[in-house]
Design a protein around this motif. Sequence first.
Motif, PDB file in Angstrom:
ATOM      1  N   LYS A   1      -3.275   3.655  -0.164  1.00 30.14           N
ATOM      2  CA  LYS A   1      -3.862   2.262  -1.540  1.00 30.14           C
ATOM      3  C   LYS A   1      -3.177   1.588  -1.727  1.00 30.14           C
ATOM      4  O   LYS A   1      -2.158   1.780  -2.415  1.00 30.14           O
ATOM      5  CB  LYS A   1      -4.719   3.225  -3.012  1.00 30.14           C
ATOM      6  CG  LYS A   1      -6.191   4.214  -1.832  1.00 30.14           C
ATOM      7  CD  LYS A   1      -7.104   4.572  -2.740  1.00 30.14           C
ATOM      8  CE  LYS A   1      -8.144   4.911  -2.418  1.00 30.14           C
ATOM      9  NZ  LYS A   1      -9.090   5.516  -2.705  1.00 30.14           N
TER      10      LYS A   1
ATOM     11  N   ASP B   1      -2.204   7.693  -0.677  1.00 36.38           N
ATOM     12  CA  ASP B   1      -3.321   7.690  -1.724  1.00 36.38           C
ATOM     13  C   ASP B   1      -3.057   9.838  -1.548  1.00 36.38           C
ATOM     14  O   ASP B   1      -3.358  10.541  -0.806  1.00 36.38           O
ATOM     15  CB  ASP B   1      -4.318   8.320  -0.890  1.00 36.38           C
ATOM     16  CG  ASP B   1      -5.470   8.506  -1.879  1.00 36.38           C
ATOM     17  OD1 ASP B   1      -5.408   8.999  -2.912  1.00 36.38           O
ATOM     18  OD2 ASP B   1      -7.532   7.942  -1.606  1.00 36.38           O
TER      19      ASP B   1
ATOM     20  N   ASP C   1     -13.895   4.069  -5.386  1.00 38.90           N
ATOM     21  CA  ASP C   1     -14.293   4.471  -4.531  1.00 38.90           C
ATOM     22  C   ASP C   1     -15.607   4.817  -4.280  1.00 38.90           C
ATOM     23  O   ASP C   1     -16.711   4.000  -3.778  1.00 38.90           O
ATOM     24  CB  ASP C   1     -13.676   4.838  -3.148  1.00 38.90           C
ATOM     25  CG  ASP C   1     -11.960   4.447  -3.288  1.00 38.90           C
ATOM     26  OD1 ASP C   1     -11.852   2.932  -3.444  1.00 38.90           O
ATOM     27  OD2 ASP C   1     -11.046   5.005  -2.777  1.00 38.90           O
TER      28      ASP C   1
ATOM     29  N   LEU D   1       0.733  -1.170  -0.131  1.00 38.43           N
ATOM     30  CA  LEU D   1      -0.258   0.006  -0.229  1.00 38.43           C
ATOM     31  C   LEU D   1       0.617   1.277   0.000  1.00 38.43           C
ATOM     32  O   LEU D   1       2.034   1.187   0.053  1.00 38.43           O
ATOM     33  CB  LEU D   1      -0.911  -0.350   1.072  1.00 38.43           C
ATOM     34  CG  LEU D   1      -1.651  -1.120   1.482  1.00 38.43           C
ATOM     35  CD1 LEU D   1      -2.603  -0.704   2.540  1.00 38.43           C
ATOM     36  CD2 LEU D   1      -2.799  -1.710   0.342  1.00 38.43           C
TER      37      LEU D   1
ATOM     38  N   ARG E   1      -7.147   1.785  -7.488  1.00 37.46           N
ATOM     39  CA  ARG E   1      -8.391   2.069  -6.818  1.00 37.46           C
ATOM     40  C   ARG E   1      -9.011   3.913  -7.122  1.00 37.46           C
ATOM     41  O   ARG E   1      -8.510   3.979  -5.140  1.00 37.46           O
ATOM     42  CB  ARG E   1      -8.757   1.069  -5.723  1.00 37.46           C
ATOM     43  CG  ARG E   1      -8.783  -0.385  -6.278  1.00 37.46           C
ATOM     44  CD  ARG E   1      -9.429  -1.150  -4.969  1.00 37.46           C
ATOM     45  NE  ARG E   1      -9.769  -2.540  -5.049  1.00 37.46           N
ATOM     46  CZ  ARG E   1     -10.297  -3.470  -4.082  1.00 37.46           C
ATOM     47  NH1 ARG E   1     -10.518  -2.584  -2.925  1.00 37.46           N
ATOM     48  NH2 ARG E   1      -9.933  -4.439  -4.074  1.00 37.46           N
TER      49      ARG E   1
END
Length: 519
Positions: free
Chosen positions: A161, A153, A188, A150, A183
């Motif tokens: 993310k 973001d 989302d 991850l 994503r």
Amino acid sequence: MSLYKRLVLSLSLVFAAIIYLVVWWSGELKENTQLESEQRLHLGLAEHLVTDNPLLAQGVYDYDALKGLFHTLMMLGPSFEFYYVDTQGKIITYSADPGKVKRTHIDTTPIKAVISNRINAATLPPQNASSDTSVDTSVDNNLITSLPILGDDPRQLNHQKIFSAAPVLRDGELQGYLYIIIRGENYDSIMQAVKANNQFGESSIIAAISLAVMLLLLLGLFRYFTLPLCKISNAIKGLSNENWETQKLNLNLTMSQDNELQLVVTTINTMLGQIQKQFSQLQNIDEQRRVLLADLSHDLRTPLASLQGYIETLHIHGEKLSAVERSKFIDISMKNSKNLKLLIDQIFELAYLEGGQVTLQNESVALGELIYDVAAKFELKAAAKRINITVDPAECNYQIFADIGKLERVLSNLIDNAIRHTPEDGEITLSVAEHSKDGKKLEIAVKDTGIGINQNELTHIFNARYRASNSQEDKQSHAGLGLAISQKLVQLFNSELSVESQLGKGTRFSFEVVKTQLV
């Protein structure tokens, strides 16, 4: 805790834990699986864009053109977000409405980890991975980790993310990184709407699974908690086949000490022991009643038959008898009638005492006066055998609160019994002494210099109709109930009639009463 509370608490905790674990485990597994698969699928996306797009392949010169490129790519792939960052993680350009991007920098450590994973997984062509040794793609071993990895973001603070990343080079020198959020924000939003629509279905599945598991656990828990109850029930049913007269009854069940069912077992065993004890006592009492009834029937029959014979004689031959014979027959009949009345009175008195139908009429009593009155009542009978009755101390100035009639009856029975078993020129002493323990009680004793009682018979002399082996009789018939009646009367005073005796030296009976005050 009670059994009910334990069941409720156990089931509630187990049910809550199961629901939490099922929801958490399924959600985590599903989310991690999706993240890993999507990141693995798009792990080489950034590298392909850098390699295939001339603007990125030759190094970035025109950031506006790069912004337009990002806009076009996001139109084609709405779930992606494209960013160009420098080697320090500063965000240089992107395509987004003003205010959407919250960060100015991102951490480059996850970017290097993704690049390292991709290189180690051989997802890059060999010539691209090794053609330029000056590219800063080397990382520590601790950066090489399994997917998903991850990254920060840019559009949300404190949120990460999955992403794809690739280095951007110019003349072999690292200029920055292409950073692609797999994503994005649009993804989302759409995913949350879809989850909201499918939430009822997922909740129903989770509820069904939880209920099924809870049902199985309920069956197991109820089996666990009710098994001891079944054992107790089966053990109690088995008692009906036991011999209540000779065999010791016991459930023979052992459970943990903190279980209230163990208390139930212990209580039942105690109750069974008490029932068996009472059963034995009832049998003994029944046997004693049969023996007593047989003995009393014999005692009643003797004076009654004698009385009937003399009365019939007087009725048939009254005129033929002389005055002396008639007077003799009448005297004998009167004696038998008195003995019969005395016996019947004693039987009724003992029956009332054993049935608990006697109540005390307590009043203030001068103990000394009562003792002297009772002694005076037997003065003539004692004088006939030249027996001396004395009171110790001579001045007995004690006051008690008791039933004067029943106390007089006890003393009369004891003195009469002492006179009967004391030879001529004997001594009977009525003594009163303060109790040595607390001084609140008085001990009243009747001591004689009579024949005494065998030691092995002392425990039986208070039984109805029991007579000692060396018992002496006088001219008057006795039913053997005097000491039994006296013991019952003394028990009404919350005391016990005690006896001490030695053969040939005499016997001493004593009991206690509560002292009220000194006169």
